[in-house]
Design an enzyme around this catalytic site. Structure first.
Site, short mmCIF file in Angstrom:
data_model
loop_
_atom_site.label_atom_id
_atom_site.label_comp_id
_atom_site.label_asym_id
_atom_site.label_seq_id
_atom_site.Cartn_x
_atom_site.Cartn_y
_atom_site.Cartn_z
CE LYS A 88 22.58 12.90 3.05
NZ LYS A 88 21.22 12.62 2.51
CB SER A 163 20.87 8.82 3.45
OG SER A 163 20.44 9.97 2.73
CB SER A 187 17.52 11.16 3.10
OG SER A 187 17.73 9.82 2.77
N1 GLN Z 1 15.85 5.62 2.36
C1 GLN Z 1 15.53 5.95 0.99
C2 GLN Z 1 16.51 5.25 0.08
O1 GLN Z 1 17.26 4.49 0.56
C3 GLN Z 1 15.59 7.43 0.79
C4 GLN Z 1 16.97 7.95 0.77
C5 GLN Z 1 17.04 9.41 0.53
O2 GLN Z 1 16.05 10.13 0.70
N2 GLN Z 1 18.20 9.87 0.12
O3 GLN Z 1 16.53 5.44 -1.09
#
Ligand code: GLN
Length: 502
Positions: A88, A163, A187
């Site tokens: 990532k 994400s 994420s």
């Molecule tokens: N979807 C969550 C957010 O937007 C978690 C994102 C993540 O775990 N990086 O913060």
């Protein structure tokens, strides 16, 4: 011996075995994965950057080392020798562009590797590319990347989750062997759920965050994203452990998670006999898709048929996880993102005026709308007069959420739920409504706030779209969760299904 077209389908463990045995070469494997990326990534866009030349060079070097090791019979210390990895793009890779999906870090070249990268490279893995994230890992769909959306290999009109959507899509499409994601509030798990892959969020403090571009430091964790449970166990064993560069890592021995599975793997009729599985009643909420509920209930019955004892439990503060997270995570983000000022990293806006004008323009141009929203929310929650009402209050609720889990784990070994309230949604469906998007995380935020490990594994399909089962355990009891996941996986076929890519 697998045919060359099948090489990209290999798991890390199987690839490493074939490499050690000399049945395939790393160059062959790496080339096959690169060809797969070439053939399909124009549709999926899992990768921001493919490190073709470097990967092939490293593969050639790995082949030499593998040859030497075969001669001496000594393979110690390199369980992943010659295996490509997909990372990532919020994880720093030395001299390989790392953008966090943000225009504010366009062309940024880190001068050092994240600890997780060092560890994987020491284990013999080689970087094949950087995968697309939501900008600074803020999002649940990978639509917030500054470099375009990633599509779900199961349905190109739909999101892969986020994400870590690029890593998840790469796994689902066999555009890689294993991947890393980061999980601040879901994420790793939610994209795994939406793509029928395995995603594991370790306990907070299990894996070093050094070199990981910070979103919310009290929540961020790096986790394996893989094609099966054994790979998740293997990769976790490699990346876990204390790091002098990250004082939040715990100085405790790292179990061999793979061995823990092998013990559980001695197949008998009731592999889960005596295991207490808790079903938190608050995780079956209105608004969750019927198909998701049916799938999770069926998975629970399956665990019962494997010998598990099923207990209904309550986590009463669950409903507060979402508002708590969306105060604390933006608050920490607003502090972490203050460093992007056009002076220290990345491009600088070319505007007349003083340093403030330059910073304002750089941040104005460099950050996307979701990141700006979070910075504003976070700055507000931390400002004088509102700090007590929002930030401090949220910290207190966080403690209550953690306590809920502590009490539940006095009664049961693991908890299970859905990882996402719906299967993959359509691209664009939620992009105009941040609250709808935040609701995609309802089942994955509480574990992050509590610092406990959780993972998603393939558990079924609805209209051809994957549904994941989430497992959770007490902090630093990853083995328990992995054993249940493995027993489930070994007695079901969901993880074997592949999307049809044309
Ligand atoms: N979807 C969550 C957010 O937007 C978690 C994102 C993540 O775990 N990086 O913060």
């Amino acid at each position: 011996m697998p045919t060359v077209t099948k090489l990209p389908e290999l798991t890390a463990l199987r690839a490493a075995e074939l490499l050690r045995a000399g049945e395939i070469s790393s160059v062959e494997l790496t080339r096959a994965v690169l060809e797969r990326i070439d053939a399909h990534d124009n549709k999926i866009h899992a990768y921001l950057h493919v490190t073709t030349e470097r990967a092939l060079e490293n593969a050639a070097r790995a082949d030499e080392q593998l040859r030497d090791a075969r001669r001496t019979g000594d393979h110690a210390g390199s369980p992943l020798r010659g295996v490509p990895m997909s990372i990532k793009d919020v994880i720093s890779t030395r001299n390989v562009v790392t953008t966090a999906g943000s225009r504010i870090l366009e062309n940024f070249l880190p001068v050092y590797n994240a600890t997780v990268i060092e560890k994987l490279q020491n284990a013999g893995a080689l970087l094949i590319g950087k995968t697309n994230p939501d900008e600074f890992a803020m999002g649940s769909s990978t639509e917030n990347s500054g470099y375009g959306v990633t599509r779900n290999p199961w349905d190109l009109e739909r999101v892969p989750g986020g994400s870590s959507g690029g890593s998840a899509a790469a796994m689902a499409a066999d555009e890689g062997i294993f991947a890393l994601g980061t999980d601040t509030g879901g994420s790793v798990r939610q994209p795994a759920s939406l793509t029928s892959t395995v995603g594991l969020r370790p306990s907070y403090g299990r894996v070093s965050r050094w070199g990981v571009i910070a979103f919310a430091s009290s929540l961020d964790q790096v986790g394996p994203m893989t094609k099966d449970v054994r790979d998740a166990a293997l990769i976790l064993s490699i990346i876990a452990g204390h790091d002098a560069h990250d004082s939040t890592t715990v100085n405790a021995p790292v179990p061999n998670y793979l061995n823990a599975l092998e013990l559980a793997g001695t197949i008998h009729e009731s592999p889960l006999r005596g295991v207490r599985v808790g079903v938190p009643r608050e995780y079956f909420v209105e608004g969750m898709a019927r198909a998701v509920e049916t799938t999770i209930r069926a998975a629970i019955s399956h665990l019962e048929s494997l010998g598990a004892e099923i207990h209904e439990v309550s986590l009463p503060h669950t409903a507060y996880a979402l508002p708590t997270y969306y105060i604390l995570a933006p608050a920490e983000a607003s502090a972490n993102l203050a460093r992007y000022d056009g002076v220290k990293y990345g491009p600088r806006a070319d505007v007349p005026g003083d340093v403030w004008d330059v910073m304002r323009a750089t941040r104005g141009q460099g950050f996307g709308p979701e990141v700006k929203r979070r910075i504003m929310l976070g700055t507000y929650a931390l400002s004088t007069g509102y700090y007590d009402a929002y930030y401090l209050k949220a910290q207190k609720v966080r403690t209550l959420i953690k306590r809920d889990f502590d009490q539940a784990f006095d009664q049961v070994d693991v908890l299970v739920s859905a990882a996402s309230p719906t299967p993959a949604f359509r691209i664009g469906e939620k992009s105009d409504d941040p609250l709808q998007m935040y609701l995609a995380d309802v089942f994955t935020l509480a574990q992050a706030l509590a610092g406990i490990p959780a993972m998603s594994i393939p558990a079924g399909f609805s209209d051809g779209l994957p549904i994941g089962l989430q497992l959770m355990a007490r902090a630093f009891e990853e083995e328990k969760m992995l054993r249940v996941a493995y027993a489930y996986e070994q007695t079901t076929d969901w993880h074997k299904r592949k999307p049809k890519l044309v």
